[in-house]
Scaffold this motif. Structure first.
Motif, mmCIF file in Angstrom:
data_model
loop_
_atom_site.group_PDB
_atom_site.id
_atom_site.type_symbol
_atom_site.label_atom_id
_atom_site.label_comp_id
_atom_site.label_asym_id
_atom_site.label_seq_id
_atom_site.Cartn_x
_atom_site.Cartn_y
_atom_site.Cartn_z
ATOM 1 N N LYS A 13 73.684 25.923 10.178
ATOM 2 C CA LYS A 13 72.729 25.128 9.410
ATOM 3 C C LYS A 13 73.256 23.769 8.529
ATOM 4 N N MET A 14 74.543 24.000 8.151
ATOM 5 C CA MET A 14 75.461 22.854 7.761
ATOM 6 C C MET A 14 75.577 21.731 8.619
ATOM 7 N N GLN A 15 75.517 21.899 9.796
ATOM 8 C CA GLN A 15 75.641 20.968 10.963
ATOM 9 C C GLN A 15 74.640 20.181 11.205
ATOM 10 N N LEU A 16 73.214 20.665 10.961
ATOM 11 C CA LEU A 16 71.901 20.009 11.128
ATOM 12 C C LEU A 16 71.880 18.683 10.420
ATOM 13 N N HIS A 17 71.532 17.808 11.210
ATOM 14 C CA HIS A 17 70.833 16.366 10.413
ATOM 15 C C HIS A 17 69.936 16.823 9.654
ATOM 16 N N GLN A 18 69.788 16.133 8.390
ATOM 17 C CA GLN A 18 68.798 16.561 7.221
ATOM 18 C C GLN A 18 67.813 15.244 7.355
ATOM 19 N N ASP A 19 67.767 14.179 8.065
ATOM 20 C CA ASP A 19 67.001 13.175 8.330
ATOM 21 C C ASP A 19 65.882 13.178 9.422
ATOM 22 N N ARG A 20 66.070 14.139 10.170
ATOM 23 C CA ARG A 20 64.850 14.359 11.327
ATOM 24 C C ARG A 20 65.205 15.783 11.741
ATOM 25 N N PRO A 21 63.799 16.292 12.165
ATOM 26 C CA PRO A 21 63.575 17.472 12.694
ATOM 27 C C PRO A 21 64.730 17.920 13.908
ATOM 28 N N CYS A 22 65.570 19.055 13.465
ATOM 29 C CA CYS A 22 66.249 19.495 14.707
ATOM 30 C C CYS A 22 66.468 21.112 14.307
ATOM 31 N N THR A 35 67.276 26.034 12.088
ATOM 32 C CA THR A 35 66.455 25.056 11.986
ATOM 33 C C THR A 35 66.684 24.149 10.556
ATOM 34 N N ASN A 36 66.181 22.782 10.556
ATOM 35 C CA ASN A 36 66.095 22.556 9.158
ATOM 36 C C ASN A 36 64.720 22.495 8.814
ATOM 37 N N SER A 37 64.462 22.049 7.329
ATOM 38 C CA SER A 37 62.964 22.228 6.925
ATOM 39 C C SER A 37 62.217 20.955 7.662
ATOM 40 N N GLU A 38 62.760 19.882 8.218
ATOM 41 C CA GLU A 38 61.967 18.940 8.736
ATOM 42 C C GLU A 38 61.274 19.557 9.897
ATOM 43 N N CYS A 39 62.124 20.371 10.820
ATOM 44 C CA CYS A 39 61.771 21.013 12.129
ATOM 45 C C CYS A 39 60.659 21.853 11.816
ATOM 46 N N GLU A 40 60.871 22.596 10.485
ATOM 47 C CA GLU A 40 59.771 23.680 10.144
ATOM 48 C C GLU A 40 58.287 23.027 10.026
ATOM 49 N N GLU A 41 58.529 21.823 9.475
ATOM 50 C CA GLU A 41 57.196 21.035 9.040
ATOM 51 C C GLU A 41 56.545 20.525 10.279
ATOM 52 N N LEU A 42 57.575 20.101 11.334
ATOM 53 C CA LEU A 42 57.115 19.591 12.625
ATOM 54 C C LEU A 42 56.347 20.518 13.441
ATOM 55 N N LEU A 114 69.234 20.455 19.193
ATOM 56 C CA LEU A 114 68.269 19.708 19.746
ATOM 57 C C LEU A 114 67.459 18.942 18.708
ATOM 58 N N ASP A 115 67.297 17.799 18.624
ATOM 59 C CA ASP A 115 66.670 16.699 17.659
ATOM 60 C C ASP A 115 65.439 16.299 18.204
ATOM 61 N N PHE A 116 64.316 16.249 17.372
ATOM 62 C CA PHE A 116 62.952 15.791 17.595
ATOM 63 C C PHE A 116 62.624 14.578 16.809
ATOM 64 N N LEU A 117 62.134 13.534 17.919
ATOM 65 C CA LEU A 117 61.391 12.511 17.366
ATOM 66 C C LEU A 117 59.922 12.671 17.479
ATOM 67 N N TRP A 118 59.111 12.847 16.296
ATOM 68 C CA TRP A 118 57.593 13.040 16.543
ATOM 69 C C TRP A 118 56.787 11.522 16.873
#
Length: 126
Positions: A13-22, A35-42, A114-118
């Motif tokens: 979790k510490m490795q995840l980017h915090q500025d985009r869903p991943c 996952t990070n919180s941005e991914c949970e929101e996506l 995996l990183d996601f751009l919505w």
């Protein structure tokens, strides 16, 4: 004092980017690890429905599932450490279809981030 294994979910979790869903996924079985919180929101999750331990393929729209599966299968047998960006339709926990640009990078073995751009939501066809 006990040394924790490197692959603890907390470490991932510490490795995840915090500025985009991943998320981190085991591509050999498709299981989402963290996952990070941005991914949970996506994916419009709730307290009861988190992405961890979800099958990544259940989140991919049925019309894009074969193509995404083929992409992951190729990554497993190739020496590539980067997944080329893929435009795929994902389905949220609320049933919404979201078009995302997914890209990934190998962390260790079959574990990939995996990183996601919505890009946009698809209009429902009901």
């Amino acid at each position: 004092h006990v040394e924790l294994p490197l692959v603890q979910p907390r470490v991932l979790k510490m490795q995840l980017h915090q500025d985009r869903p991943c998320l981190v996924c085991d591509i050999s079985g498709g299981q989402v690890m963290v996952t990070n919180s941005e991914c949970e929101e996506l994916f419009e999750t709730s307290e009861e429905t988190r992405l961890a331990r979800t099958d990544i393929f259940s989140l991919v729209h049925e019309h894009d599932r074969d193509r995404f599966s083929t992409c992951l299968a190729y990554l497993m047998v190739s020496e590539k450490q980067i997944m080329d960006p893929q435009e795929i339709r994902m389905v949220t926990f609320q049933g919404r279809t979201r078009v995302v640009l997914a890209e990934g990078s190998q962390l260790i073995g079959m574990w990939w981030q995996l990183d996601f751009l919505w890009l946009r939501d698809e209009a429902s066809t009901d």
